[in-house]
Design a protein around this motif. Structure first.
Motif, mmCIF file in Angstrom:
data_model
loop_
_atom_site.group_PDB
_atom_site.id
_atom_site.type_symbol
_atom_site.label_atom_id
_atom_site.label_comp_id
_atom_site.label_asym_id
_atom_site.label_seq_id
_atom_site.Cartn_x
_atom_site.Cartn_y
_atom_site.Cartn_z
ATOM 1 N N ARG A 1 0.911 -1.455 0.037
ATOM 2 C CA ARG A 1 -0.030 -0.860 -0.203
ATOM 3 C C ARG A 1 0.938 1.019 -0.259
ATOM 4 O O ARG A 1 0.366 2.299 0.205
ATOM 5 C CB ARG A 1 -1.102 0.329 1.039
ATOM 6 C CG ARG A 1 -2.005 -1.149 1.026
ATOM 7 C CD ARG A 1 -2.520 -1.644 0.184
ATOM 8 N NE ARG A 1 -3.723 -0.440 -0.080
ATOM 9 C CZ ARG A 1 -4.038 -0.534 -0.974
ATOM 10 N NH1 ARG A 1 -3.969 -1.376 -1.955
ATOM 11 N NH2 ARG A 1 -4.712 -0.062 -1.821
ATOM 12 N N SER B 1 0.330 3.158 -3.124
ATOM 13 C CA SER B 1 -1.003 3.274 -3.727
ATOM 14 C C SER B 1 -1.591 4.559 -3.432
ATOM 15 O O SER B 1 -1.264 5.802 -2.511
ATOM 16 C CB SER B 1 -1.449 2.238 -2.878
ATOM 17 O OG SER B 1 -2.494 2.874 -1.274
ATOM 18 N N SER C 1 -14.875 1.735 1.647
ATOM 19 C CA SER C 1 -14.715 1.870 0.290
ATOM 20 C C SER C 1 -13.913 0.117 0.230
ATOM 21 O O SER C 1 -14.101 -0.833 1.205
ATOM 22 C CB SER C 1 -13.065 2.380 0.543
ATOM 23 O OG SER C 1 -11.978 1.875 1.323
ATOM 24 N N ALA C 2 -13.774 0.053 -0.894
ATOM 25 C CA ALA C 2 -13.364 -1.691 -1.167
ATOM 26 C C ALA C 2 -11.629 -2.053 -0.588
ATOM 27 O O ALA C 2 -11.752 -2.743 0.260
ATOM 28 C CB ALA C 2 -12.924 -1.390 -3.054
ATOM 29 N N TRP C 3 -10.592 -1.063 -0.443
ATOM 30 C CA TRP C 3 -8.940 -0.893 0.372
ATOM 31 C C TRP C 3 -10.177 -0.996 1.964
ATOM 32 O O TRP C 3 -9.612 -1.558 2.832
ATOM 33 C CB TRP C 3 -9.089 0.181 0.201
ATOM 34 C CG TRP C 3 -7.487 0.055 1.354
ATOM 35 C CD1 TRP C 3 -7.499 1.301 2.365
ATOM 36 C CD2 TRP C 3 -7.035 -0.229 1.752
ATOM 37 N NE1 TRP C 3 -6.350 1.001 3.145
ATOM 38 C CE2 TRP C 3 -6.366 0.158 2.998
ATOM 39 C CE3 TRP C 3 -6.724 -1.959 1.101
ATOM 40 C CZ2 TRP C 3 -5.060 -1.200 3.745
ATOM 41 C CZ3 TRP C 3 -5.802 -2.532 1.304
ATOM 42 C CH2 TRP C 3 -4.863 -2.245 2.621
ATOM 43 N N GLU C 4 -10.947 -0.357 2.239
ATOM 44 C CA GLU C 4 -11.198 -0.803 3.386
ATOM 45 C C GLU C 4 -11.589 -1.438 3.983
ATOM 46 O O GLU C 4 -11.632 -2.539 4.831
ATOM 47 C CB GLU C 4 -12.363 -0.246 4.386
ATOM 48 C CG GLU C 4 -12.994 0.104 6.018
ATOM 49 C CD GLU C 4 -13.827 1.199 6.166
ATOM 50 O OE1 GLU C 4 -14.446 0.485 7.245
ATOM 51 O OE2 GLU C 4 -14.079 1.588 5.169
ATOM 52 N N ARG C 5 -12.502 -2.516 2.623
ATOM 53 C CA ARG C 5 -13.305 -4.365 2.784
ATOM 54 C C ARG C 5 -11.569 -5.165 2.763
ATOM 55 O O ARG C 5 -11.842 -6.494 3.581
ATOM 56 C CB ARG C 5 -13.722 -4.189 1.604
ATOM 57 C CG ARG C 5 -15.311 -3.595 2.101
ATOM 58 C CD ARG C 5 -16.466 -4.199 1.596
ATOM 59 N NE ARG C 5 -16.056 -3.514 -0.171
ATOM 60 C CZ ARG C 5 -16.832 -2.530 -0.761
ATOM 61 N NH1 ARG C 5 -17.123 -2.007 0.074
ATOM 62 N NH2 ARG C 5 -16.104 -2.233 -2.036
ATOM 63 N N GLU C 6 -10.619 -4.606 2.278
ATOM 64 C CA GLU C 6 -9.502 -5.305 1.943
ATOM 65 C C GLU C 6 -8.720 -5.690 2.957
ATOM 66 O O GLU C 6 -8.543 -7.005 3.931
ATOM 67 C CB GLU C 6 -8.920 -5.124 0.686
ATOM 68 C CG GLU C 6 -7.230 -5.457 0.673
ATOM 69 C CD GLU C 6 -7.712 -7.271 0.361
ATOM 70 O OE1 GLU C 6 -6.998 -8.398 0.148
ATOM 71 O OE2 GLU C 6 -9.165 -7.301 -0.236
ATOM 72 N N ARG C 7 -8.900 -4.272 3.631
ATOM 73 C CA ARG C 7 -7.491 -4.371 4.897
ATOM 74 C C ARG C 7 -8.204 -5.225 5.941
ATOM 75 O O ARG C 7 -7.510 -5.725 6.779
ATOM 76 C CB ARG C 7 -8.176 -2.396 5.147
ATOM 77 C CG ARG C 7 -7.549 -2.935 6.319
ATOM 78 C CD ARG C 7 -7.759 -0.998 6.677
ATOM 79 N NE ARG C 7 -6.555 -0.707 8.029
ATOM 80 C CZ ARG C 7 -7.428 -0.792 9.266
ATOM 81 N NH1 ARG C 7 -8.452 -0.985 9.596
ATOM 82 N NH2 ARG C 7 -7.159 -0.387 10.453
ATOM 83 N N GLN D 1 -9.891 -7.730 5.694
ATOM 84 C CA GLN D 1 -9.910 -9.123 5.461
ATOM 85 C C GLN D 1 -8.751 -9.563 5.682
ATOM 86 O O GLN D 1 -8.300 -10.787 6.125
ATOM 87 C CB GLN D 1 -9.841 -10.093 3.708
ATOM 88 C CG GLN D 1 -10.088 -10.270 2.981
ATOM 89 C CD GLN D 1 -11.350 -11.866 3.640
ATOM 90 O OE1 GLN D 1 -12.444 -11.137 3.970
ATOM 91 N NE2 GLN D 1 -10.317 -12.813 3.932
ATOM 92 N N THR E 1 -18.063 -5.835 8.150
ATOM 93 C CA THR E 1 -18.721 -6.407 7.539
ATOM 94 C C THR E 1 -20.361 -6.400 7.185
ATOM 95 O O THR E 1 -21.044 -6.749 6.229
ATOM 96 C CB THR E 1 -18.430 -7.613 7.671
ATOM 97 O OG1 THR E 1 -19.236 -8.003 9.617
ATOM 98 C CG2 THR E 1 -16.491 -8.268 8.155
#
Length: 324
Positions: free
Chosen positions: A42, A45, A211-217, A219, A233
């Motif tokens: 990251r 990014s 955001s997509a990154w918050e969800r990936e983070r 995970q 989630t």
């Protein structure tokens, strides 16, 4: 007789899956795990660091050297700390410890050596994020809030701190993340939160979805910690007066939280009934369903719904001037 690995896994599961072999045992180990397993890709990014969105170059096991030009950052006073990545506790260590007896008897160092619950909270990866050291220092253990009249302090970085009020307003891009981490930590470890802070974070949670990154983070952290942030989630929601699950205390030491004085109730503006209060995200003005002529005129793309005028004001909105 030796306990099989399968049996051990079962025992840990029964204990609530809260203390897994992969979970960091200390703040130092948590920083290394975050560097290696969460933020390893990251640093260049567009997301950048927590408070300013700057890029950085990794150095050592968990540190980094910032590229201040990448986000237009200007040093306020501390050039050395402005150059380096530090790991911010979104819910400050002071908050984590101040509600426990260990802090009253010797502060953070005493908590780290004598209180297993504090060590777990301090090392919780969901609560940690890389940021500019100078901003981390300025934020200190201050509460989050809205600072509409505080001027920019770090060039193009929009995060601001009012040192007199002891309040920091993070940039819009991370307000939702900050809110959901606050919910998670207070829920998991049974921490107390003022009504005013709850209203603020509930508003930010609605205004700034994950955001997509918050969800990936989330995970990536779950793969190490063994559990997700349920407020990311969607498994759990926060409502005013939320009763904490205290899941993170299962199987931990029995050190009891220190009693805190009961805060006086916050005066809440009138509720809006069944119809929501409508805010305009472009103008930061809100309209009541009764008595505000422009209620139906807010463009759909700018509409933000609130449960009450108090929620809108906690999120930094002001009432429309033509409301009667």
């Amino acid at each position: 007789m030796k306990t099989s690995s399968l049996a051990l896994a079962f025992i840990l599961s029964i204990a609530g899956q809260h203390v897994l072999a992969g979970a960091p045992e200390s703040f130092e180990k948590a920083k290394i795990a975050l560097r290696e397993k969460v933020y390893f890709d990251r640093q260049t990014s567009d997301v950048g660091d927590l408070y300013c969105g700057c890029r950085w170059t990794w150095m050592g096991r968990s540190g980094g050297r910032l590229d201040l030009k990448s986000c237009g950052y200007e040093v306020r006073t501390d050039s050395n700390r402005a150059q380096r990545i530090e790991w911010e506790h979104i819910v400050p260590a002071w908050v984590l410890g101040h509600q426990r007896q260990c802090w009253q008897k010797g502060g953070r160092e005493n908590c780290k050596t004598s209180d297993p619950v504090f060590r777990v909270m301090e090392a919780d990866m969901h609560n940690l994020s890389p940021t500019i050291g100078e901003v981390n220092a300025d934020r200190s253990n201050y509460s989050y809030g809205v600072l509409p009249s505080t001027p920019a302090q770090y060039g193009a970085c929009p995060t601001r701190t009012d040192f007199k009020q002891r309040v920091t307003e993070p940039r819009d891009a991370v307000k939702g993340l900050v809110a959901r981490v606050q919910f998670y930590m207070h829920d998991r470890y049974g921490l107390s939160m003022s009504r005013q802070q709850q209203q603020l974070f509930m508003a930010w949670n609605r205004m700034y979805p994950a955001s997509a990154w918050e969800r990936e983070r989330d995970q990536r952290i779950a793969q190490v910690m063994g559990h997700h942030n349920p407020f990311v989630t969607g498994e759990r929601t926060w409502t005013l007066g939320h009763k904490p699950s205290r899941e993170g205390l299962a199987g931990q030491g029995t050190a009891t939280p220190a009693r805190r004085p009961v805060e006086p109730p916050v005066q809440v503006a009138e509720e809006s009934g069944s119809a929501p209060v409508i805010g305009n995200s472009a103008s930061k003005i809100y309209h009541l369903p009764v008595g505000c002529p422009s209620y139906e005129q807010v463009q759909e793309k700018n509409r933000v719904s609130f449960g009450s005028a108090a929620d809108a004001e906690a999120a930094g909105f002001r009432r429309a001037g033509n409301c009667r």
